[in-house]
Design an enzyme around this catalytic site. Structure first.
Site, short mmCIF file in Angstrom:
data_model
loop_
_atom_site.label_atom_id
_atom_site.label_comp_id
_atom_site.label_asym_id
_atom_site.label_seq_id
_atom_site.Cartn_x
_atom_site.Cartn_y
_atom_site.Cartn_z
N TYR A 116 0.83 -1.20 0.04
CA TYR A 116 -0.19 -0.09 0.10
C TYR A 116 0.80 1.33 -0.15
O TYR A 116 1.54 1.54 1.21
CB TYR A 116 -0.90 0.15 0.98
N ASP A 155 -2.35 -1.12 -4.12
CA ASP A 155 -2.72 0.19 -4.31
C ASP A 155 -1.38 0.93 -4.47
O ASP A 155 -0.85 1.29 -3.49
CB ASP A 155 -3.59 0.95 -3.60
#
Length: 262
Positions: A116, A155
Site C-alpha cells: 500500500y 494500491d
C-alpha cells in the site's frame, strides 16, 4: 494460479457490504488486501482452506495490509528490511514500517508482495517522503528479483499513463499523477517488471480501479487505474489473463486480478 488484489478502504466496513460473498465468488489462490484500517484482534475473519497474514499500522484506523492464501509459504516477512531502511537513514526518512504497508510471502519458485504505497496527499505535502519510499521499495523488489521471480500487487497510488485516468490534463500536479510519481513508476518497470494489465491491454482506455466518492465519479466512470499486478519480466510468458473487476462494489477501489501459470 489466480491472484486478486483489493484496496478495501476499511475491512470491517466492507465486511458489511458482501466481502465474504465476493471472496468466495472470486475463489483466488491469493487474495491480497490494502488499507485494512485495523488493529490486531479487531476482526476474526477466517476462510476455510486459507491461511492469513496481517500487517497493522501503529496508528489506529489507518493503512494496513493482509494476504489470504491457499498455499503455505516458506516465509512471511513484513515491511522493508533493515539493510534498506538503514541505507536511506541519512535522507529525510520516515519509518514507513510503522504503517503496515508491505507483506512478502516467499515460495519455492517465486515471491508475492502486497504493498500500500503512501499517498503524496493534498498539496503534495508528502511527495518528498513518497520519492524516498519509491526508491526504497524499488531497491527491495530488485533484491528479491535477483533470487527468484516476484509478483507485486497493491494500491500503488499512481496512474502511470494518461490513459490510466479520466482527466489527465487537469491532474498533472495532483497526487498520484505528478511527473515525479510517474517517473518513479517507470523506473520500477524499467528495473525488470511488467504491468500485467497493460501486457494484455496496452491501449485500452476507460478501465479504472479507483473512483472518488464525490461527484458521482463511479457512476460517470471518472476514475483512475492505480491498483496493479506487476511481475518480473522473465515470467511474462506464464501470464494467462488480467482483469479489473469494475462491477464489484463495497469500496472506492475495485479488485484487480491476474492469472499466472506457476
Amino acid at each position: 494460479m489466480k491472484f486478486i488484489s483489493w484496496n478495501v478502504n476499511g475491512l470491517r466496513a466492507v465486511c458489511g457490504k458482501g466481502f465474504s460473498e465476493v471472496f468466495a465468488t472470486l475463489d483466488a489462490d491469493f487474495f491480497c488486501l490494502q488499507e485494512t484500517k485495523m488493529q490486531e484482534g479487531q476482526l476474526d475473519l477466517a476462510f476455510p482452506g486459507y491461511l492469513s497474514y496481517w500487517s497493522y499500522a501503529e496508528k489506529k484506523g489507518y493503512s494496513g495490509t493482509a494476504i489470504y492464501t491457499k498455499h503455505t509459504p516458506l516465509f512471511a516477512t513484513y515491511g522493508l528490511p533493515q539493510n534498506i531502511t538503514k541505507s536511506f537513514s541519512n535522507k529525510d526518512w520516515l519509518d514507513m514500517n510503522t504503517e503496515g504497508r508491505i507483506i512478502t510471502l516467499e515460495y519455492d519458485t517465486f515471491y508475492v508482495v502486497t504493498v500500500y504505497t503512501p499517498n503524496s496527499q493534498d498539496g503534495l505535502k508528502r511527495l518528498d517522503q513518497r520519492m524516498i519510499w519509491d526508491d526504497a521499495f524499488r531497491q527491495y523488489i530488485q533484491e528479491l528479483d535477483q533470487k527468484k521471480p516476484v509478483l507485486i500487487c497493491g494500491d500503488m497510488n499512481v496512474a502511470h499513463q494518461e490513459i490510466d485516468l479520466k482527466n489527465p490534463k487537469t491532474n498533472h500536479k495532483n497526487a498520484g499523477f505528478t511527473n515525479e510519481e510517474r517517473a518513479k513508476f517507470t523506473e520500477l518497470l524499467n528495473a525488470g517488471f511488467t504491468d500485467t494489465f497493460r501486457y494484455f491491454y496496452p491501449n485500452t482506455e476507460n478501465m479504472y480501479s479507483w473512483w472518488s466518492y464525490r461527484f458521482h465519479a463511479r457512476e460517470k466512470n471518472t476514475g483512475w487505474r492505480i491498483d496493479y499486478w506487476l511481475c518480473s519480466n522473465r515470467i511474462t510468458p506464464q501470464l494467462e489473463a488480467a482483469k479489473i473487476h469494475t462491477d464489484i462494489m463495497g469500496s472506492d477501489h475495485c479488485p484487480v486480478e491476474v492469472s499466472v501459470k506457476l
